[in-house]
Design an enzyme around this catalytic site. Structure first.
Site, PDB file in Angstrom:
ATOM      1  N   ASP A 138     -10.001   1.554  -3.962  1.00  0.00           N
ATOM      2  CA  ASP A 138      -9.072   1.789  -2.864  1.00  0.00           C
ATOM      3  C   ASP A 138      -8.401   3.142  -3.085  1.00  0.00           C
ATOM      4  O   ASP A 138      -9.019   4.178  -2.937  1.00  0.00           O
ATOM      5  CB  ASP A 138      -8.076   0.634  -2.784  1.00  0.00           C
ATOM      6  CG  ASP A 138      -7.424   0.496  -1.419  1.00  0.00           C
ATOM      7  OD1 ASP A 138      -7.291   1.516  -0.724  1.00  0.00           O
ATOM      8  OD2 ASP A 138      -7.033  -0.622  -1.038  1.00  0.00           O
ATOM      9  N   ASN A 144     -11.806   5.905   1.990  1.00  0.00           N
ATOM     10  CA  ASN A 144     -10.509   5.296   1.699  1.00  0.00           C
ATOM     11  C   ASN A 144      -9.623   6.267   0.917  1.00  0.00           C
ATOM     12  O   ASN A 144      -9.223   7.282   1.451  1.00  0.00           O
ATOM     13  CB  ASN A 144     -10.726   3.969   0.968  1.00  0.00           C
ATOM     14  CG  ASN A 144      -9.579   2.999   1.138  1.00  0.00           C
ATOM     15  OD1 ASN A 144      -8.430   3.368   0.953  1.00  0.00           O
ATOM     16  ND2 ASN A 144      -9.873   1.756   1.489  1.00  0.00           N
ATOM     17  N   GLU A 201       0.845  -1.198   0.000  1.00  0.00           N
ATOM     18  CA  GLU A 201       0.000   0.000   0.000  1.00  0.00           C
ATOM     19  C   GLU A 201       0.882   1.251   0.000  1.00  0.00           C
ATOM     20  O   GLU A 201       2.095   1.177   0.150  1.00  0.00           O
ATOM     21  CB  GLU A 201      -0.905   0.026   1.245  1.00  0.00           C
ATOM     22  CG  GLU A 201      -2.376  -0.213   0.983  1.00  0.00           C
ATOM     23  CD  GLU A 201      -3.081   0.972   0.338  1.00  0.00           C
ATOM     24  OE1 GLU A 201      -2.405   1.942  -0.062  1.00  0.00           O
ATOM     25  OE2 GLU A 201      -4.310   0.929   0.231  1.00  0.00           O
TER      26      GLU A 201
END
Length: 297
Positions: free
Chosen positions: A228, A179, A35
């Site tokens: 995301d 998010n 991430e």
């Protein structure tokens, strides 16, 4: 370093011509969940998170080597680079947003709202006025996998704005799991993904000069898993990480194309000297692709 064929899918004529190298390079693999990619041009390196392994990794563009940048990382997730070249990080473990100063010390940007601990800050951006904006879903306190299981002290998942004076305010309070987020090129719009909604979608807000948000209509919906991370390119197109790759939306909200990947995508960042190196975190790996368009500055 292995390679994967770059597969651009044109869904609208406005995406025709978007492309780049024929092959994507996989810079690193073997993580549990990557991430938060962020590129630092001064050092020519990329930082990214491996959240469940509680570490941040550093890819050196000059050598191609990947090493540990910080471990433990307090289960760091999303990152951004501020206009002074400092690292801003969202930490699930300590439930806070921090800034890494030039000497390596850490400054807490936000860890509470009205005396109550945040849930687990997820992704973060900076506006040109110096304000810091971040999302605060509960993924880091839902289990011990990406943080430490705990009850929410706030009782909801919000989007926050931290002013240059350090004042923490709720920017948006009607999300289920906010998010990824990104400003438009002119910073008059803010795009925010809501991962948990069915279907997962991106909403768009109008941003006033004082940081107040208005609107919040659905901008685009996800047809593969959930959205995301979100980024904007120099042409104003919105790129969102999804389960089958990156989805590209025109400024009017039309899905115009995709870049397919072999792993579930979590986030993306533009880097390189001309912001035309696309870095993508996806499941256990990090990919890069030289493209014929650039990220928004």
């Amino acid at each position: 370093m292995d390679q994967v064929r770059a597969q651009f899918v044109v869904l609208d004529e406005r995406f025709a011509g978007a492309g780049g190298d024929q092959w994507m390079r996989r810079l690193f693999t073997g993580c549990r969940w990557t991430e938060g990619p962020v590129y630092f041009p001064a050092g020519r390196y990329l930082l990214f998170s491996d959240i469940p392994n509680d570490r941040m990794l550093r890819w050196d563009e000059t050598t191609g080597e990947v090493g540990v940048f910080r471990q433990p990382s307090r289960y760091a997730n999303g990152h951004t680079r501020d206009r002074a070249g400092r690292l801003i990080s969202c930490e699930h473990g300590h439930r806070r947003v921090t800034r890494t100063e030039h000497d390596g010390s850490l400054t807490v940007v936000a860890d509470r709202f009205q005396g109550r601990r945040l849930n687990s800050p997820n992704d973060v951006v900076e506006r040109s006025d110096g304000s810091i904006w971040f999302t605060d879903p509960s993924y880091g306190i839902d289990s011990d996998y990406e943080g430490y299981r705990a009850d929410s002290e706030i009782g909801a998942c919000h989007v926050y704005r931290v002013g240059v004076d350090g004042d923490v305010r709720i920017a948006a309070d009607d999300f289920e799991r906010p998010n990824g987020l990104a400003f438009s090129v002119d910073e008059r719009k803010l795009y925010i993904a809501d991962t948990r909604q069915n279907p997962s979608h991106i909403r768009v807000f109008d941003v006033a000069d004082d940081g107040t948000l208005a609107g919040g209509d659905v901008f685009g919906t996800c047809d593969s898993g959930a959205f995301d991370g979100v980024r904007v390119d120099a042409a104003g197109r919105v790129w969102a990480a999804a389960h089958d790759g990156l989805h590209c939306f025109a400024p009017d909200g039309t899905l115009i194309g995709k870049l397919l990947l072999p792993e579930i995508c979590s986030n993306l960042a533009f880097g390189g000297a001309r912001l035309n190196e696309l870095f993508i975190t996806a499941s256990s790996s990090v990919y890069t692709l030289r493209v014929n368009f650039s990220g928004a500055r």
